[in-house]
Design an enzyme around this catalytic site. Structure first.
Site, PDB file in Angstrom:
ATOM      1  N   GLY A  19       0.837  -1.212   0.000  1.00  0.00           N
ATOM      2  CA  GLY A  19       0.000   0.000   0.000  1.00  0.00           C
ATOM      3  C   GLY A  19       0.862   1.249   0.000  1.00  0.00           C
ATOM      4  N   ASP A  75       8.307   5.467   7.713  1.00  0.00           N
ATOM      5  CA  ASP A  75       7.732   4.882   8.921  1.00  0.00           C
ATOM      6  C   ASP A  75       6.530   5.729   9.286  1.00  0.00           C
ATOM      7  OD1 ASP A  75       8.204   2.634  10.826  1.00  0.00           O
ATOM      8  OD2 ASP A  75       7.859   4.264  12.237  1.00  0.00           O
ATOM      9  N   PHE A 159      -5.179   1.546   2.338  1.00  0.00           N
ATOM     10  CA  PHE A 159      -4.690   0.391   3.085  1.00  0.00           C
ATOM     11  C   PHE A 159      -4.748   0.696   4.577  1.00  0.00           C
ATOM     12  CE2 PHE A 159      -0.421   1.909   4.375  1.00  0.00           C
ATOM     13  CZ  PHE A 159      -0.307   3.033   3.576  1.00  0.00           C
ATOM     14  N   GLY A 160      -4.349  -0.275   5.374  1.00  0.00           N
ATOM     15  CA  GLY A 160      -4.222  -0.072   6.817  1.00  0.00           C
ATOM     16  C   GLY A 160      -5.497   0.476   7.452  1.00  0.00           C
ATOM     17  N   LYS A 182      -6.527  11.522  -1.657  1.00  0.00           N
ATOM     18  CA  LYS A 182      -5.742  11.215  -0.444  1.00  0.00           C
ATOM     19  C   LYS A 182      -4.320  11.759  -0.615  1.00  0.00           C
ATOM     20  CE  LYS A 182      -3.735   7.639   2.459  1.00  0.00           C
ATOM     21  NZ  LYS A 182      -3.363   6.231   2.653  1.00  0.00           N
ATOM     22  N   HIS A 187      -0.527  12.618   5.212  1.00  0.00           N
ATOM     23  CA  HIS A 187       0.714  12.711   5.999  1.00  0.00           C
ATOM     24  C   HIS A 187       1.922  12.376   5.120  1.00  0.00           C
ATOM     25  CE1 HIS A 187      -1.124   8.821   5.914  1.00  0.00           C
ATOM     26  NE2 HIS A 187      -0.154   8.214   6.549  1.00  0.00           N
TER      27      HIS A 187
HETATM   28  P1  ITT Z   1       7.551  -1.273   6.085  1.00  0.00           P
HETATM   29  O1  ITT Z   1       8.177  -1.105   7.453  1.00  0.00           O
HETATM   30  O2  ITT Z   1       8.108  -2.402   5.305  1.00  0.00           O
HETATM   31  O3  ITT Z   1       7.538   0.009   5.303  1.00  0.00           O
HETATM   32  P2  ITT Z   1       5.097  -1.569   7.622  1.00  0.00           P
HETATM   33  O4  ITT Z   1       3.667  -1.751   7.237  1.00  0.00           O
HETATM   34  O5  ITT Z   1       5.656  -2.480   8.684  1.00  0.00           O
HETATM   35  O6  ITT Z   1       5.989  -1.638   6.284  1.00  0.00           O
HETATM   36  P3  ITT Z   1       5.270   0.684   9.426  1.00  0.00           P
HETATM   37  O7  ITT Z   1       6.033  -0.021  10.481  1.00  0.00           O
HETATM   38  O8  ITT Z   1       5.662   2.096   9.116  1.00  0.00           O
HETATM   39  O9  ITT Z   1       5.311  -0.075   8.042  1.00  0.00           O
HETATM   40  O10 ITT Z   1       3.737   0.622   9.821  1.00  0.00           O
HETATM   41  C1  ITT Z   1       2.875   1.599   9.472  1.00  0.00           C
HETATM   42  C2  ITT Z   1       1.453   1.117   9.631  1.00  0.00           C
HETATM   43  O11 ITT Z   1       0.633   2.271   9.862  1.00  0.00           O
HETATM   44  C3  ITT Z   1       0.969   0.493   8.340  1.00  0.00           C
HETATM   45  O12 ITT Z   1       1.092  -0.904   8.373  1.00  0.00           O
HETATM   46  C4  ITT Z   1      -0.492   0.961   8.271  1.00  0.00           C
HETATM   47  O13 ITT Z   1      -1.328   0.082   8.891  1.00  0.00           O
HETATM   48  C5  ITT Z   1      -0.504   2.253   9.061  1.00  0.00           C
HETATM   49  N1  ITT Z   1      -0.484   3.350   8.094  1.00  0.00           N
HETATM   50  C6  ITT Z   1       0.573   4.122   7.727  1.00  0.00           C
HETATM   51  N2  ITT Z   1       0.219   4.976   6.754  1.00  0.00           N
HETATM   52  C7  ITT Z   1      -1.077   4.728   6.500  1.00  0.00           C
HETATM   53  C8  ITT Z   1      -1.998   5.264   5.595  1.00  0.00           C
HETATM   54  O14 ITT Z   1      -1.662   6.195   4.720  1.00  0.00           O
HETATM   55  N3  ITT Z   1      -3.229   4.791   5.611  1.00  0.00           N
HETATM   56  C9  ITT Z   1      -3.599   3.827   6.465  1.00  0.00           C
HETATM   57  N4  ITT Z   1      -2.792   3.243   7.330  1.00  0.00           N
HETATM   58  C10 ITT Z   1      -1.532   3.698   7.365  1.00  0.00           C
END
Ligand code: ITT
Length: 201
Positions: A19, A75, A159-160, A182, A187
């Site tokens: 994502g 991050d 996503f997320g 978006k 952010h």
């Molecule tokens: P990498 O470390 O490999 O980049 P990760 O998913 O583990 O992947 P993070 O530790 O930075 O990355 O986790 C960030 C989480 O925060 C991510 O899995 C999402 O669930 C949430 N997140 C971050 N940005 C987002 C967005 O734009 N929209 C929705 N959820 C988001």
């Protein structure tokens, strides 16, 4: 000499999250030759720092030194005011080993229920770090977008935690919005604008 990231440079996007990778690719707009951490089989380092910037620097540093390329890492996470800023840097971990964000969003809802849903304010943070290889320099920036949480989750885009987050001034969740809408306020886009101002030629 000022540090610049020249157009056409070969860089590695140090993320294993599809994502994020998609959104970063849209922001980079063909400016660089981007290879993914997956294509290079780079390992996922443990995120041992206590801030978004700390973890972005850690991931960029690890990818640059492993690959010999300039690395861009992200991050990010969602912080909820009524939960004292949780899940914050633990946003990915709240989804468990199966990376199931329906579970993570339900966990947020359950914790908010305990507070009586009085304050639904939340914000997304994104730290972006660029590291040069061989122990070279590293630059990090951070962007944020504030909003309100809504339940049940709405929308299948993004996503997320996107389906429960309505950005300030809006009516749709990030999960319902067009990707470009978006990308105009997120952010990630706000952090990216700072990176652009600091490093791009
Ligand atoms: P990498 O470390 O490999 O980049 P990760 O998913 O583990 O992947 P993070 O530790 O930075 O990355 O986790 C960030 C989480 O925060 C991510 O899995 C999402 O669930 C949430 N997140 C971050 N940005 C987002 C967005 O734009 N929209 C929705 N959820 C988001």
């Amino acid at each position: 000499m000022a540090l610049t990231l020249a157009r056409g440079a070969r860089i590695v996007a140090a993320t294993h999250n599809p994502g994020k990778a998609k959104e970063l690719a849209a922001l980079l707009e063909g400016r660089f030759q981007v290879v993914s951490a997956g294509e290079l089989n780079l390992p996922e380092p443990d995120e041992t720092e206590t801030t978004f910037v700390g973890n972005a620097v850690l991931k960029a540093r690890a990818a640059a030194d492993r690959s010999g390329l300039i690395a861009l890492a992200d991050d990010s996470g969602m912080s909820v005011t009524a939960l004292g800023g949780s899940p914050g840097i633990y946003s990915a971990r709240w989804a468990g080993p199966g990376k199931d964000f329906a579970v993570a969003m339900d966990r947020v809802r359950e914790r908010l229920e305990e507070t009586g849903f009085e304050d639904l304010h939340a914000w997304f943070s994104c730290a972006l770090a660029v590291a040069w290889p061989n122990g070279g320099p590293v630059v990090a920036v951070e962007g944020r977008v504030d909003g309100t949480l809504t339940f049940p989750p709405r929308g299948t885009r993004g996503f997320g935690y996107d389906p429960i987050f309505i950005p300030e001034g809006g009516t749709q969740t990030f999960g319902e919005m067009e990707p470009a809408a978006k990308d105009a306020i997120s952010h990630r886009a706000r952090a990216f604008a700072q990176l652009k101002a600091a490093l791009f030629d």
